[in-house]
Design an enzyme around this catalytic site. Structure first.
Site, short mmCIF file in Angstrom:
data_model
loop_
_atom_site.label_atom_id
_atom_site.label_comp_id
_atom_site.label_asym_id
_atom_site.label_seq_id
_atom_site.Cartn_x
_atom_site.Cartn_y
_atom_site.Cartn_z
N TYR A 118 0.91 -1.06 -0.02
CA TYR A 118 0.05 0.15 0.07
C TYR A 118 0.88 1.22 -0.02
O TYR A 118 1.52 1.51 1.06
CB TYR A 118 -0.90 -0.12 1.23
CG TYR A 118 -1.90 0.96 1.18
CD1 TYR A 118 -2.37 1.79 0.15
CD2 TYR A 118 -2.92 1.19 2.25
CE1 TYR A 118 -3.33 2.94 0.04
CE2 TYR A 118 -3.83 2.14 2.25
CZ TYR A 118 -3.97 2.77 1.36
OH TYR A 118 -5.02 3.84 1.40
N LYS A 157 -0.36 -1.06 -4.78
CA LYS A 157 -1.38 0.04 -4.63
C LYS A 157 -0.83 1.25 -4.73
O LYS A 157 -0.47 1.69 -3.81
CB LYS A 157 -2.44 -0.07 -3.40
CG LYS A 157 -3.58 0.66 -3.44
CD LYS A 157 -4.23 0.25 -2.23
CE LYS A 157 -5.68 1.11 -2.32
NZ LYS A 157 -5.51 2.42 -1.40
#
Length: 308
Positions: free
Chosen positions: A138, A166
């Site tokens: 992330y 991401k």
């Protein structure tokens, strides 16, 4: 683009309904998850930033994952956020998620003191050793104040269970260039958050859209995703135009505040923002409502758009 993994297609991130004491309403959560399953999203991002993971205790996060697994019953892959300030806490959260039946993990380099590149590497390595689920990096510098170098992403992609990243929206808007560079240097599936950039990201060939709005309007988000994958540019632009007023509220207020307001406005759940965040006053609530009125009608008209 394939949806054989939880890191491809539309990953919908629902809010986590909770009271002011941080107690999760698992029945309300299940109602939200049923809407995502019925729509046919590719994966569900549980306990992401919009899912207030940073505000919940380990016990509540474990309860949330257990309830989600029971509700979803394997119909849609569950990607569970396990970010925490301490490495040992993140490892425990990863173990909890794996034991509860999660399908994959999402990990941000959360820290009060910004991490070095080596510290971040060791943090991710330790979490992958604690649980063997596939993991998505992330990359959220706006919150973590940490920037992944290309060298670090390459190193992390060599860890067997790290399968995806991401990404935030590129500052220069060059999705194609960034995607080409990342694919040359890593084996990661590459997706983007920042909903207002989803259209360009998907049209440029991104593998996934990690979507806040997908958690509340999954059929609208799926329609945009499907059109982008099929390269139906006009339809993508039309849907993105309908979403533009909502994107503006995200930019103005932050998506977390907007989404919690929508939970109430749409009568989807009773939930309170975790303090110190405060609820909107009447003027701001009205602005959010006006932004989503066209989406409410469209969501009810659309049929499930599963990309499977």
């Amino acid at each position: 683009m394939s949806v054989a993994s939880p890191f491809h297609g539309l990953s919908a991130f629902p809010p986590t309904p909770a009271d002011r004491d941080g107690r999760v309403d698992t029945e309300a959560l299940c109602r939200l998850l049923e809407r995502l399953c019925d729509a046919g999203v590719a994966s569900i991002g549980l306990l992401g930033s919009t899912g207030i993971y940073a505000f919940l205790t380990r016990e509540e996060r474990r309860r949330t994952v257990e309830a989600a697994v029971e509700c979803v019953r394997g119909r849609i892959p569950l990607v569970v956020g396990v970010g925490a300030l301490r490495t040992d806490h993140a490892r425990n959260l990863a173990k909890d998620a794996e034991a509860a039946g999660a399908d994959a993990l999402l990990l941000a380099p959360v820290s009060y003191t910004p991490l070095t590149q080596d510290e971040a590497y060791e943090h991710f390595l330790a979490v992958t050793e604690a649980a063997k689920l596939p993991l998505c990096i992330y990359n959220n510098p706006g919150t973590t104040h940490f920037i992944f170098s290309r060298d670090l992403l390459q190193r992390l992609s060599d860890i067997e269970t790290i399968r995806a990243v991401k990404m935030p929206l590129p500052a220069d808007g060059d999705f194609a260039g960034e995607l080409a560079e990342l694919r040359e240097r890593t084996r990661l599936a590459i997706g983007y958050s920042g909903d207002w950039g989803a259209a360009e990201a998907l049209l440029s060939g991104a593998d996934a859209w990690y979507s806040v709005i997908g958690g509340l309007f999954p059929r609208v988000a799926l329609a945009l995703t499907k059109a982008a994958i099929a390269r139906v540019d006009g339809e993508v632009r039309r849907l993105d135009g309908l979403l533009e007023p909502l994107w503006q509220t995200f930019k103005t207020f932050g998506s977390l505040r907007v989404v919690y307001t929508l939970l109430d406005l749409l009568s989807l759940a009773r939930a309170e923002l975790p303090r110190p965040l405060l609820p909107f006053g009447p003027t701001d609530r009205q602005q959010v409502l006006e932004a989503v009125e066209p989406l409410i009608a469209l969501e009810s008209q659309l049929k499930p758009q599963s990309l499977l």
